[in-house]
Design a protein around this motif. Structure first.
Motif, PDB file in Angstrom:
ATOM      1  N   VAL A  80       0.832  -1.012  -0.026  1.00 46.05           N
ATOM      2  CA  VAL A  80      -0.001  -0.020   0.087  1.00 46.05           C
ATOM      3  C   VAL A  80       0.889   1.381  -0.105  1.00 46.05           C
ATOM      4  CG1 VAL A  80      -1.939  -1.131   1.149  1.00 46.05           C
ATOM      5  CG2 VAL A  80      -0.299   0.026   2.651  1.00 46.05           C
ATOM      6  N   VAL A  81       0.277   2.278  -0.304  1.00 49.64           N
ATOM      7  CA  VAL A  81       0.933   3.658  -0.525  1.00 49.64           C
ATOM      8  C   VAL A  81       1.321   4.269   0.959  1.00 49.64           C
ATOM      9  CG1 VAL A  81       1.136   5.985  -1.497  1.00 49.64           C
ATOM     10  CG2 VAL A  81       0.458   3.902  -2.743  1.00 49.64           C
ATOM     11  N   ASP A  82       0.221   4.419   1.875  1.00 50.13           N
ATOM     12  CA  ASP A  82       0.339   4.779   3.203  1.00 50.13           C
ATOM     13  C   ASP A  82      -0.139   3.765   4.034  1.00 50.13           C
ATOM     14  OD1 ASP A  82       0.125   6.107   5.569  1.00 50.13           O
ATOM     15  OD2 ASP A  82      -0.881   7.956   4.421  1.00 50.13           O
ATOM     16  N   VAL A  83       0.750   2.893   4.621  1.00 50.72           N
ATOM     17  CA  VAL A  83       0.232   1.946   5.632  1.00 50.72           C
ATOM     18  C   VAL A  83      -0.197   2.352   6.813  1.00 50.72           C
ATOM     19  CG1 VAL A  83       2.538   1.575   6.903  1.00 50.72           C
ATOM     20  CG2 VAL A  83       1.015  -0.176   6.350  1.00 50.72           C
ATOM     21  N   ASP A  84       0.393   3.543   7.332  1.00 50.23           N
ATOM     22  CA  ASP A  84      -0.243   4.280   8.513  1.00 50.23           C
ATOM     23  C   ASP A  84      -1.763   4.496   8.542  1.00 50.23           C
ATOM     24  OD1 ASP A  84       2.153   4.824  10.698  1.00 50.23           O
ATOM     25  OD2 ASP A  84       2.833   4.863   8.763  1.00 50.23           O
ATOM     26  N   ALA A  85      -2.268   5.222   7.383  1.00 49.30           N
ATOM     27  CA  ALA A  85      -3.674   5.460   7.164  1.00 49.30           C
ATOM     28  C   ALA A  85      -4.498   4.184   6.923  1.00 49.30           C
ATOM     29  CB  ALA A  85      -3.576   6.397   5.772  1.00 49.30           C
ATOM     30  N   HIS A  86      -4.000   3.246   6.356  1.00 41.85           N
ATOM     31  CA  HIS A  86      -4.432   1.955   5.786  1.00 41.85           C
ATOM     32  C   HIS A  86      -4.665   1.329   7.296  1.00 41.85           C
ATOM     33  CE1 HIS A  86      -4.987  -2.069   4.373  1.00 41.85           C
ATOM     34  NE2 HIS A  86      -5.214  -1.633   3.273  1.00 41.85           N
ATOM     35  N   HIS A  87      -3.717   1.169   8.100  1.00 41.70           N
ATOM     36  CA  HIS A  87      -3.959   0.749   9.474  1.00 41.70           C
ATOM     37  C   HIS A  87      -4.995   1.446  10.159  1.00 41.70           C
ATOM     38  CE1 HIS A  87      -3.058   0.667  13.864  1.00 41.70           C
ATOM     39  NE2 HIS A  87      -2.587  -0.526  13.573  1.00 41.70           N
ATOM     40  N   ASP A  88      -5.211   2.639  10.229  1.00 38.08           N
ATOM     41  CA  ASP A  88      -5.668   3.505  11.221  1.00 38.08           C
ATOM     42  C   ASP A  88      -7.190   3.059  10.725  1.00 38.08           C
ATOM     43  OD1 ASP A  88      -3.785   4.497  12.161  1.00 38.08           O
ATOM     44  OD2 ASP A  88      -3.720   6.315  11.503  1.00 38.08           O
ATOM     45  N   ARG A  89      -7.428   3.028   9.378  1.00 39.50           N
ATOM     46  CA  ARG A  89      -8.919   2.707   8.740  1.00 39.50           C
ATOM     47  C   ARG A  89      -9.299   1.254   8.988  1.00 39.50           C
ATOM     48  NH1 ARG A  89      -9.007   3.018   2.842  1.00 39.50           N
ATOM     49  NH2 ARG A  89      -8.293   0.692   3.052  1.00 39.50           N
ATOM     50  N   ALA A  90      -8.469   0.351   9.081  1.00 34.92           N
ATOM     51  CA  ALA A  90      -8.830  -1.050   9.401  1.00 34.92           C
ATOM     52  C   ALA A  90      -9.028  -1.330  11.061  1.00 34.92           C
ATOM     53  CB  ALA A  90      -7.573  -1.797   8.875  1.00 34.92           C
ATOM     54  N   VAL A  91      -8.401  -0.549  11.818  1.00 34.15           N
ATOM     55  CA  VAL A  91      -8.646  -0.488  13.230  1.00 34.15           C
ATOM     56  C   VAL A  91     -10.073  -0.107  13.470  1.00 34.15           C
ATOM     57  CG1 VAL A  91      -8.153   0.363  15.570  1.00 34.15           C
ATOM     58  CG2 VAL A  91      -6.346  -0.270  13.988  1.00 34.15           C
ATOM     59  N   VAL A  92     -10.391   1.134  12.804  1.00 35.50           N
ATOM     60  CA  VAL A  92     -11.650   1.831  13.115  1.00 35.50           C
ATOM     61  C   VAL A  92     -12.716   0.817  12.540  1.00 35.50           C
ATOM     62  CG1 VAL A  92     -13.259   3.606  12.234  1.00 35.50           C
ATOM     63  CG2 VAL A  92     -10.683   4.127  12.983  1.00 35.50           C
ATOM     64  N   CYS A  93     -12.710   0.317  11.592  1.00 41.10           N
ATOM     65  CA  CYS A  93     -13.444  -0.742  10.805  1.00 41.10           C
ATOM     66  C   CYS A  93     -13.788  -2.280  11.512  1.00 41.10           C
ATOM     67  CB  CYS A  93     -13.174  -1.092   9.410  1.00 41.10           C
ATOM     68  SG  CYS A  93     -13.652   0.500   8.479  1.00 41.10           S
ATOM     69  N   GLY A  94     -12.998  -2.340  12.684  1.00 41.09           N
ATOM     70  CA  GLY A  94     -12.931  -3.736  13.491  1.00 41.09           C
ATOM     71  C   GLY A  94     -11.930  -4.617  13.048  1.00 41.09           C
ATOM     72  N   ALA A  95     -10.883  -4.408  12.210  1.00 48.33           N
ATOM     73  CA  ALA A  95     -10.034  -5.315  11.937  1.00 48.33           C
ATOM     74  C   ALA A  95      -9.078  -5.905  13.291  1.00 48.33           C
ATOM     75  CB  ALA A  95      -8.920  -4.907  11.063  1.00 48.33           C
ATOM     76  N   ARG A  96      -8.886  -7.188  13.524  1.00 45.95           N
ATOM     77  CA  ARG A  96      -8.083  -7.552  14.623  1.00 45.95           C
ATOM     78  C   ARG A  96      -6.533  -7.593  14.150  1.00 45.95           C
ATOM     79  NH1 ARG A  96      -6.594 -13.174  16.093  1.00 45.95           N
ATOM     80  NH2 ARG A  96      -7.792 -13.775  14.508  1.00 45.95           N
ATOM     81  N   VAL A  97      -6.040  -6.683  14.550  1.00 46.75           N
ATOM     82  CA  VAL A  97      -4.495  -6.417  14.472  1.00 46.75           C
ATOM     83  C   VAL A  97      -3.706  -7.490  15.266  1.00 46.75           C
ATOM     84  CG1 VAL A  97      -2.490  -4.980  14.423  1.00 46.75           C
ATOM     85  CG2 VAL A  97      -4.739  -4.186  13.505  1.00 46.75           C
ATOM     86  N   THR A  98      -3.072  -8.464  14.535  1.00 46.05           N
ATOM     87  CA  THR A  98      -2.148  -9.430  15.508  1.00 46.05           C
ATOM     88  C   THR A  98      -0.707  -8.986  15.306  1.00 46.05           C
ATOM     89  OG1 THR A  98      -1.790 -10.725  13.196  1.00 46.05           O
ATOM     90  CG2 THR A  98      -3.869 -11.270  14.703  1.00 46.05           C
ATOM     91  N   ILE A  99      -0.322  -8.066  14.534  1.00 39.98           N
ATOM     92  CA  ILE A  99       1.218  -7.565  14.514  1.00 39.98           C
ATOM     93  C   ILE A  99       1.075  -5.979  14.364  1.00 39.98           C
ATOM     94  CG2 ILE A  99       3.664  -7.850  13.598  1.00 39.98           C
ATOM     95  CD1 ILE A  99       3.180 -10.520  12.772  1.00 39.98           C
ATOM     96  N   PRO A 100       1.415  -5.310  15.494  1.00 33.40           N
ATOM     97  CA  PRO A 100       1.279  -4.117  15.301  1.00 33.40           C
ATOM     98  C   PRO A 100       2.079  -3.226  14.212  1.00 33.40           C
ATOM     99  CG  PRO A 100       2.303  -4.339  17.186  1.00 33.40           C
ATOM    100  CD  PRO A 100       2.049  -5.539  16.460  1.00 33.40           C
ATOM    101  N   LEU A 101       1.844  -2.103  13.756  1.00 29.67           N
ATOM    102  CA  LEU A 101       2.803  -1.128  12.858  1.00 29.67           C
ATOM    103  C   LEU A 101       4.253  -1.306  13.184  1.00 29.67           C
ATOM    104  CD1 LEU A 101       0.564   1.943  11.964  1.00 29.67           C
ATOM    105  CD2 LEU A 101       1.683   0.235  10.272  1.00 29.67           C
ATOM    106  N   THR A 102       4.814  -1.880  12.516  1.00 27.13           N
ATOM    107  CA  THR A 102       6.437  -2.054  12.904  1.00 27.13           C
ATOM    108  C   THR A 102       7.108  -1.695  11.449  1.00 27.13           C
ATOM    109  OG1 THR A 102       6.031  -3.711  14.320  1.00 27.13           O
ATOM    110  CG2 THR A 102       8.253  -3.513  13.420  1.00 27.13           C
TER     111      THR A 102
END
Length: 146
Positions: A80-102
């Motif tokens: 993806v072009v902007d992984v931070d924004a992608h991550h933030d949207r996924a979290v807001v939508c309820g994705a279960r993050v198993t490995i945090p942004l690193t």
């Protein structure tokens, strides 16, 4: 032209399958001889990138009991072009993050999440083009299996 920042070890494609094998080296040899895949990058004994045509797949170390132990036997990596924004949207939508942004020493910033069907996804943004030799990567010269 690709929208992704170049990184000499990352495949150019946006979607990259990651398959788990108990013996990565044996899997590389078998897929080369059997299906014509060519090894492009070796990361110690636990990971390899193989190419076929213009596309790539990653093999990762796992155990034969991976599926029965509840670990996935495969995942999908998506650039993806902007992984931070992608991550933030996924979290807001309820994705279960198993490995945090690193941010990793191989020049990728990533996070991993599980979808509603239990499938594992790693989203990755190239942040630097790092020589694989600095992080145990070895560029492999293709030898024909013919």
């Amino acid at each position: 032209m690709s929208p992704y920042r170049p990184n000499r070890f990352m495949p150019a494609s946006a979607v990259i399958p990651v398959l788990t094998y108990s013996d990565v080296r044996a899997a590389v040899e078998w897929h080369g001889a059997t299906f014509g895949f060519r090894e492009q990058l070796r990361i110690a004994d636990h990971r390899a990138q193989l190419g076929i045509g213009a596309d790539s797949v990653v093999f990762a170390q796992g155990s034969v009991d991976t599926a029965t132990a509840g670990w996935p036997t495969h995942s999908i990596m998506v650039r993806v072009v902007d992984v931070d924004a992608h991550h933030d949207r996924a979290v807001v939508c309820g994705a279960r993050v198993t490995i945090p942004l690193t941010t990793y020493p191989f020049g990728e910033r990533q996070y991993t999440a599980v979808d509603i069907g239990g499938h594992v996804w790693t989203f990755s943004q190239t942040v630097a083009d790092i020589d694989p030799a600095t992080w145990e990567g070895v560029t492999v010269t293709y030898a024909s299996h013919a």
